[in-house]
Design a protein around this motif. Structure first.
Motif, PDB file in Angstrom:
ATOM      1  N   ASP A 128      -0.585  42.221 -13.298  1.00 39.46           N
ATOM      2  CA  ASP A 128       0.464  42.468 -14.295  1.00 39.46           C
ATOM      3  C   ASP A 128       1.849  42.262 -13.729  1.00 39.46           C
ATOM      4  N   VAL A 129       1.983  42.462 -12.435  1.00 40.06           N
ATOM      5  CA  VAL A 129       3.285  42.326 -11.811  1.00 40.06           C
ATOM      6  C   VAL A 129       3.025  42.043 -10.328  1.00 40.06           C
ATOM      7  N   VAL A 130       3.914  41.277  -9.709  1.00 44.03           N
ATOM      8  CA  VAL A 130       3.637  40.887  -8.325  1.00 44.03           C
ATOM      9  C   VAL A 130       4.920  40.900  -7.494  1.00 44.03           C
ATOM     10  N   PHE A 131       4.790  41.406  -6.259  1.00 47.51           N
ATOM     11  CA  PHE A 131       5.943  41.589  -5.374  1.00 47.51           C
ATOM     12  C   PHE A 131       5.709  40.908  -4.033  1.00 47.51           C
ATOM     13  N   MET A 132       6.750  40.262  -3.549  1.00 45.61           N
ATOM     14  CA  MET A 132       6.746  39.800  -2.157  1.00 45.61           C
ATOM     15  C   MET A 132       8.194  39.765  -1.691  1.00 45.61           C
ATOM     16  N   ALA A 133       8.443  40.138  -0.455  1.00 41.61           N
ATOM     17  CA  ALA A 133       9.822  40.106   0.040  1.00 41.61           C
ATOM     18  C   ALA A 133       9.883  39.271   1.309  1.00 41.61           C
ATOM     19  N   HIS A 134      11.022  38.584   1.476  1.00 42.51           N
ATOM     20  CA  HIS A 134      11.154  37.590   2.543  1.00 42.51           C
ATOM     21  C   HIS A 134      12.308  37.936   3.473  1.00 42.51           C
ATOM     22  N   PRO A 135      12.113  37.836   4.780  1.00 42.15           N
ATOM     23  CA  PRO A 135      13.218  38.079   5.721  1.00 42.15           C
ATOM     24  C   PRO A 135      14.337  37.050   5.565  1.00 42.15           C
ATOM     25  N   SER A 136      15.562  37.519   5.806  1.00 43.85           N
ATOM     26  CA  SER A 136      16.717  36.632   5.654  1.00 43.85           C
ATOM     27  C   SER A 136      17.874  37.155   6.501  1.00 43.85           C
ATOM     28  N   GLN A 137      19.081  36.675   6.183  1.00 41.74           N
ATOM     29  CA  GLN A 137      20.279  37.180   6.878  1.00 41.74           C
ATOM     30  C   GLN A 137      20.984  38.247   6.061  1.00 41.74           C
ATOM     31  N   GLU A 138      20.426  38.557   4.890  1.00 43.92           N
ATOM     32  CA  GLU A 138      21.114  39.499   4.019  1.00 43.92           C
ATOM     33  C   GLU A 138      20.092  40.173   3.118  1.00 43.92           C
ATOM     34  N   ASP A 139      20.516  41.283   2.536  1.00 46.08           N
ATOM     35  CA  ASP A 139      19.708  41.898   1.483  1.00 46.08           C
ATOM     36  C   ASP A 139      20.150  41.282   0.165  1.00 46.08           C
ATOM     37  N   ALA A 140      19.240  40.679  -0.539  1.00 48.52           N
ATOM     38  CA  ALA A 140      19.556  40.072  -1.842  1.00 48.52           C
ATOM     39  C   ALA A 140      18.308  40.149  -2.704  1.00 48.52           C
ATOM     40  N   THR A 141      18.483  40.593  -3.932  1.00 44.15           N
ATOM     41  CA  THR A 141      17.302  40.709  -4.797  1.00 44.15           C
ATOM     42  C   THR A 141      16.797  39.332  -5.224  1.00 44.15           C
ATOM     43  N   TYR A 142      17.716  38.363  -5.171  1.00 42.30           N
ATOM     44  CA  TYR A 142      17.331  37.001  -5.599  1.00 42.30           C
ATOM     45  C   TYR A 142      18.168  35.993  -4.831  1.00 42.30           C
ATOM     46  N   ILE A 143      17.524  34.965  -4.361  1.00 42.93           N
ATOM     47  CA  ILE A 143      18.239  33.809  -3.795  1.00 42.93           C
ATOM     48  C   ILE A 143      17.638  32.594  -4.499  1.00 42.93           C
ATOM     49  N   PRO A 144      18.467  31.653  -4.924  1.00 39.15           N
ATOM     50  CA  PRO A 144      17.902  30.552  -5.725  1.00 39.15           C
ATOM     51  C   PRO A 144      16.978  29.629  -4.912  1.00 39.15           C
ATOM     52  N   ASP A 145      15.703  29.952  -4.930  1.00 43.36           N
ATOM     53  CA  ASP A 145      14.713  29.056  -4.331  1.00 43.36           C
ATOM     54  C   ASP A 145      14.386  27.951  -5.320  1.00 43.36           C
TER      55      ASP A 145
END
Ligand SMILES: NCCCC(=O)N[C@@H](CCCN)C(=O)O
Length: 454
Positions: free
Chosen positions: A199-216
């Protein structure tokens, strides 16, 4: 009472229908979110999440570390896969399918198979990636994606177990999804129907900042092979057909094309084979190119332009060319502003500082998942300014805890540091790898909870 759909912004009206939540008896639960009782209950549940992750912290860090120490390429992540499968097999209550549709994929589920009297089950998914890059190992931090996915699942399970009854049966699913850096394991799994009952799916990716969304962005990859004819490069070069020349012309053609592309379109490639020795005219060369556009709908346009560049190089040199497009296209991420908002709200309450990123980033096969199931793919800071896909980022992704780990966990559990911490240090470094990892995991899990409360 109004249906929750009016408050819930789904990611794509074309692919994601309101029925994800409307068919639940409690579809109006958001209306109660602000009551005091509700807030108290949520607070307790969130603490339950924190404390359960705290309890499992050594094992969870052990997962990320083990995967980091043994980097494996796409579809070959056997040790990483086995490490995670072992974890969920040993954790109580999980049902594990070790080789789920792909050799290095797995599924771990906890919770009811179906509700009493056939009522709906809410199936919450967390994804673990674990593939690495050639030559530079875990330079994209997928070991941390695996660790965070496992932690969030452990936390949610504990919160769900802390109450005897829930208004709807809730299931937690962890999917081990291979091959993000090459191939797109999630696209294979989508084609196998693996995401159909989530019903809903989560994954989080390491980066240089905390951002809820980055335009992939969307991406399609290809390998280009030129076949020429070998000859002695000094004695009788006129007998040769130079495949390296074709590769060099192709590379130049693509670089010239770049100036005519829209600013957010990307083409970039490498020459993988360019010959064996200067006095042998190369009879074979090989390039690999990635083609990207913000929307997958524009991929055919960029592919046609690139094909013309590759064909032109073949024509000019007399080589034969083969264009081998990858089996899977990657789609851009479809946003879900409601889930993003919850994630950010919870993250802020844990001390995360979010920024807005507008520039195009890379691509991810999670994009394809968001075209089928509502989900988010936030990015999290790992305490280093290093850029992904560099050896510095590899080092940062594997960095061990330098600070007292207890301070972080106990502070989010609302237990005073001084009463619990045995490290003896009164000073707590505020922003270290350990702390940001913990914040991210918790924000992740906490985002799910308000959705499940009656
Ligand atoms: N925002 C970055 C997402 C992770 C990443 O770097 N993915 C790779 C995927 C390549 C697949 N061919 C990328 O280069 O974007």
């Amino acid at each position: 009472m109004a249906c929750c759909c009016t408050r819930f912004q789904f990611s794509s009206s074309a692919h994601v229908s309101c029925s994800y939540f409307c068919d639940l008896k409690q579809c109006c639960y958001l209306a109660f979110c602000d009551t005091e009782d509700m807030a108290d209950k949520l607070r307790v549940l969130k603490q339950q999440v924190c404390c359960s992750i705290d309890k499992a912290k050594d094992k969870l860090h052990g997962l990320g570390d083990a995967i980091w120490h043994h980097p494996e390429l796409a579809y070959e992540e056997r040790q990483a896969h086995d490490t995670l499968v072992r974890f969920f097999t040993q954790e109580q209550g999980w049902t594990v399918e070790a080789h789920y549709k792909l050799e290095t994929a797995f599924q771990a589920t906890w919770g009811p198979v179906s509700g009493a009297d056939g009522e709906s089950v809410v199936n919450v998914g967390f994804l673990c990636e674990y593939d690495a890059l050639p030559a530079i190992g875990h330079a994209c931090g997928h070991n941390l994606i695996a660790e965070c996915g496992a932690a969030a699942a452990v936390g949610l399970k504990a919160a769900l177990e802390s109450r005897e009854t829930w208004p709807v049966p809730i299931k937690v699913t962890v999917l081990g999804t291979p091959a993000e850096e090459d191939g797109g394991g999630k696209v294979d799994l989508l084609q196998e129907g693996v995401f159909e009952d989530l019903d809903v799916v989560f994954m989080a990716h390491p980066s240089q900042e905390d951002a809820t969304y980055i335009p992939d962005v969307a991406e399609h990859d290809l390998v280009v092979k030129y076949h020429g004819r070998a000859s002695h490069a000094s004695a009788y070069p006129w007998e040769g057909v130079n495949a390296l020349d074709a590769a060099v012309l192709a590379y130049s053609n693509m670089s010239v094309l770049r100036q005519q592309l829209r600013p957010d379109w990307r083409v970039h490639g490498i020459i993988r084979h360019g010959g064996a020795k200067p006095n042998i005219i190369p009879d074979y060369s090989e390039l690999e190119y990635y083609l990207r556009t913000p929307s997958h709908r524009d991929l055919p346009k960029i592919k046609a332009k690139a094909e013309a560049c590759f064909q032109a190089a073949a024509l000019a040199t007399g080589c034969r060319v083969e264009l081998l497009f990858a089996r899977n296209e990657f789609y851009e991420i479809l946003r879900n502003h409601t889930l993003e908002g919850l994630y950010e709200e919870n993250g802020k309450s844990l001390g995360m500082k979010f920024i807005t990123v507008k520039d195009s980033s890379g691509s991810t096969d999670f994009g394809n998942v968001t075209h089928a199931v509502p989900g988010i793919h936030p990015y999290f800071y790992i305490g280093s300014e290093a850029l992904n896909h560099t050896t510095e980022y590899t080092a940062a992704s594997g960095e061990s805890e330098e600070q007292c780990p207890l301070s972080v966990y106990y502070s989010v559990c609302d237990v005073p540091h001084s009463t619990k911490c045995k490290c003896g240090s009164p000073q707590v470094r505020v922003m270290g790898v350990s702390k940001v990892k913990v914040q991210m995991k918790l924000s992740f899990t906490h985002s799910v909870l308000p959705k499940l409360w009656p």
